[in-house]
Scaffold this motif. Structure first.
Motif, PDB file in Angstrom:
ATOM      1  N   SER A 136       0.797  -1.225   0.000  1.00 15.78           N
ATOM      2  CA  SER A 136       0.000   0.000   0.000  1.00 15.78           C
ATOM      3  C   SER A 136       0.830   1.276   0.000  1.00 15.78           C
ATOM      4  O   SER A 136       0.270   2.371  -0.087  1.00 15.78           O
ATOM      5  CB  SER A 136      -0.924   0.014   1.230  1.00 15.78           C
ATOM      6  N   SER A 137       2.148   1.160   0.088  1.00 15.61           N
ATOM      7  CA  SER A 137       2.997   2.350   0.172  1.00 15.61           C
ATOM      8  C   SER A 137       3.045   3.091  -1.161  1.00 15.61           C
ATOM      9  O   SER A 137       3.571   2.581  -2.157  1.00 15.61           O
ATOM     10  CB  SER A 137       4.413   1.961   0.604  1.00 15.61           C
ATOM     11  N   LEU A 138       2.519   4.308  -1.168  1.00 21.42           N
ATOM     12  CA  LEU A 138       2.582   5.145  -2.368  1.00 21.42           C
ATOM     13  C   LEU A 138       4.030   5.487  -2.698  1.00 21.42           C
ATOM     14  O   LEU A 138       4.431   5.473  -3.871  1.00 21.42           O
ATOM     15  CB  LEU A 138       1.771   6.423  -2.133  1.00 21.42           C
ATOM     16  N   ALA A 139       4.818   5.773  -1.668  1.00 26.30           N
ATOM     17  CA  ALA A 139       6.214   6.155  -1.895  1.00 26.30           C
ATOM     18  C   ALA A 139       6.995   5.041  -2.583  1.00 26.30           C
ATOM     19  O   ALA A 139       7.713   5.274  -3.561  1.00 26.30           O
ATOM     20  CB  ALA A 139       6.875   6.525  -0.575  1.00 26.30           C
ATOM     21  N   LEU A 140       6.862   3.808  -2.087  1.00 22.40           N
ATOM     22  CA  LEU A 140       7.612   2.710  -2.683  1.00 22.40           C
ATOM     23  C   LEU A 140       7.199   2.477  -4.138  1.00 22.40           C
ATOM     24  O   LEU A 140       8.038   2.195  -4.995  1.00 22.40           O
ATOM     25  CB  LEU A 140       7.403   1.431  -1.868  1.00 22.40           C
ATOM     26  N   ALA A 141       5.911   2.589  -4.419  1.00 21.74           N
ATOM     27  CA  ALA A 141       5.445   2.405  -5.792  1.00 21.74           C
ATOM     28  C   ALA A 141       6.010   3.486  -6.712  1.00 21.74           C
ATOM     29  O   ALA A 141       6.458   3.204  -7.833  1.00 21.74           O
ATOM     30  CB  ALA A 141       3.917   2.416  -5.831  1.00 21.74           C
ATOM     31  N   VAL A 142       6.011   4.727  -6.247  1.00 24.04           N
ATOM     32  CA  VAL A 142       6.569   5.825  -7.043  1.00 24.04           C
ATOM     33  C   VAL A 142       8.053   5.608  -7.283  1.00 24.04           C
ATOM     34  O   VAL A 142       8.572   5.818  -8.396  1.00 24.04           O
ATOM     35  CB  VAL A 142       6.310   7.168  -6.333  1.00 24.04           C
ATOM     36  N   TYR A 143       8.778   5.169  -6.237  1.00 23.45           N
ATOM     37  CA  TYR A 143      10.202   4.905  -6.404  1.00 23.45           C
ATOM     38  C   TYR A 143      10.439   3.807  -7.446  1.00 23.45           C
ATOM     39  O   TYR A 143      11.381   3.886  -8.239  1.00 23.45           O
ATOM     40  CB  TYR A 143      10.825   4.475  -5.081  1.00 23.45           C
ATOM     41  N   ALA A 144       9.605   2.780  -7.418  1.00 21.67           N
ATOM     42  CA  ALA A 144       9.766   1.691  -8.390  1.00 21.67           C
ATOM     43  C   ALA A 144       9.543   2.192  -9.813  1.00 21.67           C
ATOM     44  O   ALA A 144      10.306   1.859 -10.733  1.00 21.67           O
ATOM     45  CB  ALA A 144       8.797   0.558  -8.056  1.00 21.67           C
ATOM     46  N   ILE A 145       8.507   2.995 -10.011  1.00 24.30           N
ATOM     47  CA  ILE A 145       8.212   3.524 -11.340  1.00 24.30           C
ATOM     48  C   ILE A 145       9.347   4.428 -11.826  1.00 24.30           C
ATOM     49  O   ILE A 145       9.838   4.297 -12.961  1.00 24.30           O
ATOM     50  CB  ILE A 145       6.884   4.301 -11.317  1.00 24.30           C
ATOM     51  N   ALA A 146       9.780   5.342 -10.959  1.00 29.36           N
ATOM     52  CA  ALA A 146      10.836   6.279 -11.356  1.00 29.36           C
ATOM     53  C   ALA A 146      12.151   5.558 -11.610  1.00 29.36           C
ATOM     54  O   ALA A 146      12.877   5.874 -12.561  1.00 29.36           O
ATOM     55  CB  ALA A 146      11.013   7.342 -10.270  1.00 29.36           C
ATOM     56  N   SER A 147      12.459   4.549 -10.786  1.00 31.85           N
ATOM     57  CA  SER A 147      13.706   3.795 -10.974  1.00 31.85           C
ATOM     58  C   SER A 147      13.703   3.062 -12.305  1.00 31.85           C
ATOM     59  O   SER A 147      14.692   3.051 -13.039  1.00 31.85           O
ATOM     60  CB  SER A 147      13.896   2.791  -9.833  1.00 31.85           C
ATOM     61  N   SER A 148      12.568   2.437 -12.622  1.00 35.14           N
ATOM     62  CA  SER A 148      12.457   1.697 -13.866  1.00 35.14           C
ATOM     63  C   SER A 148      12.642   2.612 -15.079  1.00 35.14           C
ATOM     64  O   SER A 148      13.347   2.274 -16.035  1.00 35.14           O
ATOM     65  CB  SER A 148      11.101   0.995 -13.928  1.00 35.14           C
ATOM     66  N   ARG A 149      12.038   3.783 -15.030  1.00 33.93           N
ATOM     67  CA  ARG A 149      12.129   4.696 -16.162  1.00 33.93           C
ATOM     68  C   ARG A 149      13.528   5.283 -16.310  1.00 33.93           C
ATOM     69  O   ARG A 149      14.026   5.460 -17.430  1.00 33.93           O
ATOM     70  CB  ARG A 149      11.099   5.821 -16.004  1.00 33.93           C
ATOM     71  N   MET A 150      14.156   5.589 -15.178  1.00 36.49           N
ATOM     72  CA  MET A 150      15.491   6.188 -15.250  1.00 36.49           C
ATOM     73  C   MET A 150      16.570   5.178 -15.641  1.00 36.49           C
ATOM     74  O   MET A 150      17.480   5.482 -16.404  1.00 36.49           O
ATOM     75  CB  MET A 150      15.849   6.821 -13.894  1.00 36.49           C
ATOM     76  N   MET A 151      16.464   3.954 -15.095  1.00 29.49           N
ATOM     77  CA  MET A 151      17.509   2.950 -15.314  1.00 29.49           C
ATOM     78  C   MET A 151      17.220   2.043 -16.511  1.00 29.49           C
ATOM     79  O   MET A 151      18.036   1.200 -16.876  1.00 29.49           O
ATOM     80  CB  MET A 151      17.659   2.071 -14.058  1.00 29.49           C
ATOM     81  N   ARG A 152      16.000   2.191 -17.070  1.00 32.95           N
ATOM     82  CA  ARG A 152      15.588   1.375 -18.218  1.00 32.95           C
ATOM     83  C   ARG A 152      15.682  -0.121 -17.899  1.00 32.95           C
ATOM     84  O   ARG A 152      16.125  -0.933 -18.711  1.00 32.95           O
ATOM     85  CB  ARG A 152      16.448   1.716 -19.450  1.00 32.95           C
ATOM     86  N   ARG A 153      15.241  -0.436 -16.687  1.00 39.14           N
ATOM     87  CA  ARG A 153      15.139  -1.829 -16.242  1.00 39.14           C
ATOM     88  C   ARG A 153      13.819  -2.004 -15.509  1.00 39.14           C
ATOM     89  O   ARG A 153      13.357  -1.076 -14.846  1.00 39.14           O
ATOM     90  CB  ARG A 153      16.287  -2.201 -15.287  1.00 39.14           C
ATOM     91  N   PRO A 154      13.218  -3.181 -15.588  1.00 38.52           N
ATOM     92  CA  PRO A 154      11.969  -3.390 -14.851  1.00 38.52           C
ATOM     93  C   PRO A 154      12.198  -3.318 -13.343  1.00 38.52           C
ATOM     94  O   PRO A 154      13.252  -3.727 -12.840  1.00 38.52           O
ATOM     95  CB  PRO A 154      11.523  -4.796 -15.282  1.00 38.52           C
ATOM     96  N   CYS A 155      11.233  -2.778 -12.639  1.00 41.15           N
ATOM     97  CA  CYS A 155      11.291  -2.695 -11.179  1.00 41.15           C
ATOM     98  C   CYS A 155       9.881  -2.883 -10.632  1.00 41.15           C
ATOM     99  O   CYS A 155       9.031  -2.003 -10.788  1.00 41.15           O
ATOM    100  CB  CYS A 155      11.861  -1.348 -10.731  1.00 41.15           C
TER     101      CYS A 155
END
Length: 317
Positions: free
Chosen positions: A160-179
């Protein structure tokens, strides 16, 4: 004119959800109201986070439990404790907490990032935040968040953590790897609460973030309109600067008509106050701006700065 992106962090979005009055005090009123005294449990959390970040920056051969304990001791924060004796006792507990945790880690398993800032944009938001640790496991990234609170965590906390979900999305887009995987590492118990998101669950979190951002942006605009042209100009200038840096937009300075005694909350008209109502409840005991909120004081008892520390019965081991 296209609408300016709402620049924010997960913390800013969650503050809007928790209490809009606290949001106003934190992000809009300038100068911000004077905060209460520092909390001891925040000192514990910050000391542990700093030590773990510093441990990963050490050369491989120095990544040992002893070095982690030394880093914790050297960076120990003393604010909020009842006295030096209580501070020393918690320093020793935190030192054991950190050394026990790093003993479970492979020092050669280099993270992708430590205290890494990630950012992403949508048609509504310019989101950014800082991750405690970003791991690579196989072909995927994993978001790791350290926790030192008194309550053990569950997979539902991670889900349910909004922060963790946002971090996963941003990490995936920046690093071009699935997260998709997010983890909460609870150092007091040594437990890990984890969740494997799917693309749709991450998209739901992002849509929720956009909904919150739109609500908050409308209230911000109304506040700035009331505060005056100087505040709006300040908000645009700071917004551009912070947008380039990937951070949250600081609130504008107050314009003509906004006044406050030294350290007091800004006096706002009723129509502006109505946009930022309080959310009275038990959490008000822990609010930094409690002194400026009669509803919060009436809803919950006062707390001493060290009351957030676990009791002896709650400390593992």
């Amino acid at each position: 004119m296209p609408r300016r992106l709402y620049t924010c962090t997960p913390s800013r979005l969650n503050t809007w959800l928790d209490c809009r009055r606290r949001y106003r005090f934190t992000y809009l009123d300038r100068p911000a109201p004077r905060k209460g005294p520092p909390w001891a449990h925040n000192s514990v959390g910050a000391s542990v986070h700093n030590a773990l970040a510093a441990w990963w920056r050490e050369p491989y051969e120095r990544r040992t439990p002893v070095v982690a304990a030394t880093l914790l001791t050297g960076g120990w924060l003393r604010e909020g404790f009842r006295d030096e004796e209580q501070s020393a006792a918690w320093r020793d507990r935190a030192r054991e907490m950190v050394s026990s945790y790093v003993a479970t880690l492979d020092p050669a398993d280099e993270p992708v990032g430590v205290e890494r800032t990630v950012a992403t944009r949508t048609s509504v938001l310019a989101l950014s935040g800082r991750i405690d640790r970003l791991d690579r496991r196989g072909d995927e990234l994993v978001v790791v968040d350290y926790k030192t609170g008194r309550r053990p965590l569950t997979p539902d906390d991670a889900r349910s953590s909004l922060a963790l979900a946002v971090y996963a999305i941003a990490s995936s887009r920046m690093m071009r790897r699935p997260c998709h995987r997010v983890e909460l590492h609870h150092l007091p118990t040594g437990s890990i609460a984890e969740w494997e998101h799917g693309d749709e669950s991450l998209a739901r979190h992002l849509r929720r973030a956009e909904e919150i951002g739109l609500e908050a942006a409308d209230a911000d605009d109304a506040y700035r309109e009331w505060a005056g042209p100087a505040a709006r100009a300040s908000g645009r200038t700071q917004g551009r600067a912070q947008g380039r840096a990937g951070g949250a937009v600081p609130a504008p300075r107050r314009g003509e008509g906004a006044s406050a005694e030294d350290g007091a909350a800004v006096a706002v008209p009723p129509e502006i106050d109505a946009l930022f109502p309080p959310e009275p409840g038990p959490i008000c005991s822990w609010c930094d701006f409690r002194a400026h909120c009669p509803e919060g004081r009436a809803a919950s008892p006062d707390r001493l700065p060290w009351d957030g520390l676990p009791t002896a019965e709650e400390v593992p081991g």
